[in-house]
Write an enzyme that holds these catalytic residues in place. Structure first.
Site, PDB file in Angstrom:
ATOM      1  N   LYS A 173       4.202   1.480  10.415  1.00 51.97           N
ATOM      2  CA  LYS A 173       4.271   2.699   9.616  1.00 51.97           C
ATOM      3  C   LYS A 173       3.810   3.914  10.417  1.00 51.97           C
ATOM      4  O   LYS A 173       4.354   5.013  10.263  1.00 51.97           O
ATOM      5  CB  LYS A 173       3.411   2.548   8.357  1.00 51.97           C
ATOM      6  CG  LYS A 173       4.009   1.656   7.287  1.00 51.97           C
ATOM      7  CD  LYS A 173       3.123   1.639   6.054  1.00 51.97           C
ATOM      8  CE  LYS A 173       3.690   0.715   4.994  1.00 51.97           C
ATOM      9  NZ  LYS A 173       2.816   0.641   3.807  1.00 51.97           N
ATOM     10  N   ARG A 213       5.894 -12.878   9.818  1.00 55.47           N
ATOM     11  CA  ARG A 213       6.540 -11.581   9.633  1.00 55.47           C
ATOM     12  C   ARG A 213       7.966 -11.635  10.168  1.00 55.47           C
ATOM     13  O   ARG A 213       8.327 -12.510  10.944  1.00 55.47           O
ATOM     14  CB  ARG A 213       5.774 -10.489  10.393  1.00 55.47           C
ATOM     15  CG  ARG A 213       4.429 -10.162   9.827  1.00 55.47           C
ATOM     16  CD  ARG A 213       3.754  -9.095  10.665  1.00 55.47           C
ATOM     17  NE  ARG A 213       4.539  -7.870  10.704  1.00 55.47           N
ATOM     18  CZ  ARG A 213       4.141  -6.748  11.304  1.00 55.47           C
ATOM     19  NH1 ARG A 213       2.985  -6.713  11.936  1.00 55.47           N
ATOM     20  NH2 ARG A 213       4.878  -5.665  11.283  1.00 55.47           N
ATOM     21  N   GLU A 232       0.873  -1.179   0.000  1.00 56.28           N
ATOM     22  CA  GLU A 232       0.000   0.000   0.000  1.00 56.28           C
ATOM     23  C   GLU A 232       0.906   1.224   0.000  1.00 56.28           C
ATOM     24  O   GLU A 232       1.807   1.323   0.849  1.00 56.28           O
ATOM     25  CB  GLU A 232      -0.900   0.008   1.239  1.00 56.28           C
ATOM     26  CG  GLU A 232      -1.876   1.176   1.223  1.00 56.28           C
ATOM     27  CD  GLU A 232      -2.756   1.242   2.455  1.00 56.28           C
ATOM     28  OE1 GLU A 232      -3.479   2.254   2.604  1.00 56.28           O
ATOM     29  OE2 GLU A 232      -2.716   0.297   3.277  1.00 56.28           O
TER      30      GLU A 232
END
Length: 556
Positions: free
Chosen positions: A272, A262, A35
């Protein structure tokens, strides 16, 4: 054959099983779908390396697709930085695509779902919808709009698209199961009203698809065979598959979503939102600050693409999350830089050294190896003169036998030059040494082949010729946080763990060849560490960032 299968990671085993069950090899396709709402960080490099690595292994195309469904947070700046980072890591994508390419198709499918009784327009506020979902152990409460006629929902949905309502006024929800133990299946929102311009479509759309709706359908439109994502999306998989069932056509393959763990690295954060806070509150100088775990920050610090790829390969692909020691990453950085970095000489805390018996006004240009690890790296010339700079810590007036550097009455070799002996010092009024006076053995020149040149002394020092020295700034970076998991403490703001000594700036001198160093060039300052030339450098002022120190106690 069984041994070969065991050597495959679990994703490769899935692909091999799919091939054995009839999947055509030319139908294998992957994608990396960021994204564009921030800069890529160290965690993203794992997804990049997995997807593009599988593309290389199976000779399959890999799309770079931007899941750009939220105009409130997405910018072209982030699109450009992501492309730059993927290229820097050494990967090439097949097609550059965007979820926004499919906005019309997604809308058309949503209309069909309303007609088929699979979606409805809800006029409740998002907070009310969240409350009605309850929790996995108790049934949800159905929306009062859940069974409204399809004609009403179609009319409202079109008016939503046309911009007749303000942001957040209503939403389109999928009609699934308000009693499902999986909260993602309790009538998830498919579209929300956002009166915000989009970085690609401008003001054409007033409604935007939610990630879960757009993501899987984009995979389907691109005919991605294996949709690989991190473990937090595992409980989204039933919704991913349910959405695909609503749009599937004959002769088209449904993508298969599978999840991997992850990558979490000590002393780093990968949120983020928190990275944005570091930037906005000026804790760091920007997204590419060398203390940041962003790819652009690691690049500016001097990390190499190969080191990161070697690190990802070493930790492997797993289903269980764990915390990776940052020292392992630094080990691979040192390993790669040791092969690539040119050896140069720079002095961080200089003190003057005068060789009294060296002819005044004389200078020599001595041969020195560029990199002893590379056979074809060649040599270069460095200037030598009567006055030099050495590191202040490399000299003591008096020291025990375990101090192998320079002391009064003691001898050391100057790297690529001569053996010298310290004779006396000058001091200022505070008692600090200002000048060291020494003598040299003129027959001890390195590489000259004389008996004196082969004489062994215990210490070798780096140095810089004072008349030729270039002033420089060295930025010595340490870890940004003082604890291994700065965001693990839910009760404490992660900013409380900022290391106040994460950056130390020193002024020193370097050999003249560093004037020609390129921005980003990898260098080893001998006996000090690995450095790279920073983009802030100018002709007047050279700036070098420390990538990692030379010493490494880590055993992988």
């Amino acid at each position: 054959m069984e041994e070969e299968k065991k050597s495959l990671n679990f994703i490769e085993q899935i692909i091999e099983e799919d091939l054995a069950n009839g999947l055509e090899r030319n139908k294998i396709r992957f994608r990396f779908p960021p994204e564009p709402n921030g800069y890529l960080h160290i965690g993203h490099t794992k997804a990049i390396c997995i997807n593009f690595g599988l593309g290389e292994k199976y000779n399959a195309p890999v799309n770079l697709r931007f899941d750009d469904t939220n105009p409130e947070k997405e910018e072209q700046e982030f699109v450009d930085s992501i492309k730059r980072d993927v290229e820097w890591l050494g990967f090439t994508w097949d097609k550059e695509l965007y979820a926004s390419d499919y906005f019309q198709q997604l809308y058309n499918w949503a209309v069909e779902m309303i007609k088929n009784g699979k979606a409805y327009v809800d006029e409740q506020a998002s907070a009310v919808i969240t409350e009605q979902r309850k929790n996995p152990t108790e049934p949800g409460i159905e929306s009062p709009y859940r069974n409204r006629p399809a004609e009403e929902s179609l009319d409202l949905f079109e008016r939503m698209k046309n911009g007749e309502f303000e942001s957040g006024k209503m939403s389109l929800r999928a009609k699934i199961d308000m009693n499902s133990p999986n909260m993602n299946m309790r009538d998830p929102v498919m579209y929300r009203i956002l009166n915000k311009p989009h970085h690609r479509t401008g003001t054409a759309w007033k409604i935007y698809p939610m990630y879960d709706w757009a993501h899987g359908e984009s995979d389907y439109l691109e005919q991605v065979s294996h949709s690989l994502c991190s473990l937090e999306f595992e409980n989204h998989r039933p919704l991913y598959n349910w959405y695909l069932e609503q749009v599937k056509e004959e002769n088209k393959t449904l993508p298969k979503q599978r999840e991997f763990a992850r990558m979490n690295v000590t002393y780093m954060i990968t949120s983020k939102r928190k990275l944005q806070k570091l930037v906005s509150e000026n804790v760091v100088t920007g997204w590419d600050d060398p203390r940041m775990p962003t790819v652009s920050g690691l690049r500016r610090k001097g990390y190499t693409p190969q080191a990161i790829r070697n690190f990802i390969e070493r930790i492997g692909v797993a289903k269980r999350e764990n915390l990776i020691d940052i020292q392992l990453l630094e080990f691979f950085v040192r390993e790669d830089l040791n092969k690539k970095a040119q050896r140069v000489m720079a002095v961080m805390d200089p003190v003057k050294l005068v060789i009294e018996n060296y002819p005044e006004g004389n200078e020599e240009w001595l041969d020195t190896e560029n990199n002893p690890e590379q056979k074809n790296a060649g040599t270069r010339k460095i200037p030598f003169s009567r006055e030099l700079y050495i590191e202040r810590e490399d000299f003591k007036e008096q020291a025990n036998n375990k101090f192998f550097r320079l002391k009064l009455g003691g001898e050391v070799r100057l790297k690529s030059a001569y053996i010298i002996k310290a004779e006396r010092v000058d001091k200022d009024e505070k008692g600090e040494i200002t000048t060291i006076y020494a003598s040299y053995d003129e027959k001890s020149k390195s590489g000259s082949g004389t008996e004196e040149s082969l004489r062994k002394v215990k210490g070798t020092l780096h140095w810089v010729s004072a008349p030729h020295a270039i002033p420089m700034e060295a930025r010595l970076y340490e870890r940004l946080f003082t604890v291994e998991q700065p965001d693990a403490e839910k009760e404490t703001d992660f900013l409380a763990f900022i290391n106040p000594d994460s950056l130390c700036t020193v002024e020193g001198f370097a050999e003249p060849s560093l004037r020609e160093a390129a921005i980003g060039e990898h260098l080893q300052f001998q006996r000090i560490g690995y450095f790279t030339k920073d983009p802030d450098s100018s002709v007047e002022k050279l700036i070098f960032n420390r990538t990692v120190t030379l010493k490494d106690s880590y055993k992988p």
